[in-house]
Enzyme design. Structure first.
Site, PDB file in Angstrom:
ATOM      1  N   LYS A 141       0.840  -1.341  -0.159  1.00  0.00           N
ATOM      2  CA  LYS A 141      -0.133  -0.201  -0.502  1.00  0.00           C
ATOM      3  C   LYS A 141       1.183   1.368  -0.013  1.00  0.00           C
ATOM      4  O   LYS A 141       1.741   1.192   1.028  1.00  0.00           O
ATOM      5  CB  LYS A 141      -1.020  -0.295   1.458  1.00  0.00           C
ATOM      6  CG  LYS A 141      -1.916   0.414   1.281  1.00  0.00           C
ATOM      7  CD  LYS A 141      -3.254   0.343   2.190  1.00  0.00           C
ATOM      8  CE  LYS A 141      -4.463   0.468   2.494  1.00  0.00           C
ATOM      9  NZ  LYS A 141      -5.052   0.919   3.674  1.00  0.00           N
TER      10      LYS A 141
HETATM   11  O1  G3P Z   1      -7.852   2.154   5.533  1.00  0.00           O
HETATM   12  C1  G3P Z   1      -8.978   2.702   5.037  1.00  0.00           C
HETATM   13  C2  G3P Z   1      -9.032   3.234   5.052  1.00  0.00           C
HETATM   14  O2  G3P Z   1     -10.300   2.348   5.149  1.00  0.00           O
HETATM   15  C3  G3P Z   1      -9.456   3.994   6.710  1.00  0.00           C
HETATM   16  O3  G3P Z   1     -10.741   4.376   6.586  1.00  0.00           O
HETATM   17  O4  G3P Z   1     -12.280   5.427   8.758  1.00  0.00           O
HETATM   18  O5  G3P Z   1      -9.884   5.909   9.468  1.00  0.00           O
HETATM   19  O6  G3P Z   1     -10.996   6.954   7.699  1.00  0.00           O
HETATM   20  P1  G3P Z   1     -10.707   5.213   8.155  1.00  0.00           P
END
Ligand code: G3P
Length: 212
Positions: free
Chosen positions: A82
């Site tokens: 990633k």
């Molecule tokens: O892993 C990437 C993403 O899904 C993170 O989401 O909830 O931290 O905005 P969030």
């Protein structure tokens, strides 16, 4: 549509293993594990799921990202590196893609970033729906736009809906043609239940018991 679980929690991954294709992590998720080396945890996760396990680089400079990405990719065959949608991240994506290493371009907030990720050979690009919604934008519109652009241009890069906050994000991502989505264990739990199913099952069971 590929379903990923957005966690590094082994218990949760085992719990949902029959429904998921793989796992996504990020530095915030990994920071919950006070380990000097996260390699052994990633190896354990890779044993549970057969699909991609996204592991994010911490480095922010091109050379370091390539080095770290190559090291991460060696942890297991199904690891996906990633990388952020920055200039260095996109360049690193191109270098790693040429070497056949799967990549997931994260922190994508515009269709231009997604277009560049596709041109650099990314396996996945992850638009962050929830964080766009939080900032007064419509995250779903971005997913729709990227799907349209990739279809029009014939790019093979998969659109992976990320930062998913609710069931509508899941339903709409499927409707507009996102190839993949990553969901937290909490949202996944919600996907697996419906109060009318629970209620209906209780009633069927009660009726059947009464007939005896
Ligand atoms: O892993 C990437 C993403 O899904 C993170 O989401 O909830 O931290 O905005 P969030």
């Amino acid at each position: 549509m590929e379903l990923f679980l957005d966690t590094a929690e082994l218990d949760e991954i085992v719990k949902y293993r029959d429904f998921i294709d793989g796992v996504t992590t990020n530095p915030s998720i990994m920071s919950k594990y006070k380990l000097s080396d996260h390699g052994s945890l990633i190896k354990e996760i890779c044993k549970v799921v057969s699909g991609h396990v996204s592991v994010e680089v911490i480095s922010q400079k091109y050379d370091d990202m390539v080095k770290e990405g190559r090291r991460i990719s060696k942890i297991c065959d199904n690891v996906c590196v990633k990388l952020p949608c920055t200039s260095d991240g996109l360049r690193a994506c191109k270098t790693l893609s040429i070497k056949g290493i799967p990549t997931n371009l994260t922190l994508c907030f515009s269709s231009i970033q997604a277009l560049l990720a596709a041109k650099c050979g990314a396996t996945y690009v992850s638009p962050f729906l929830g964080r766009l919604d939080d900032n007064g934008h419509d995250g779903m519109l971005l997913v729709e736009e990227i799907v349209e652009i990739f279809d029009a241009q014939g790019y093979e890069t998969k659109v992976l809906s990320a930062s998913v906050r609710n069931l509508q994000h899941v339903i709409q991502s499927a409707r507009v043609g996102a190839s993949a989505i990553t969901i937290s264990p909490q949202i996944f739990g919600q996907c697996l239940q419906h109060h009318l199913t629970t209620l209906g099952l209780e009633r069927f069971s009660e009726d059947f018991q009464k007939s005896k």
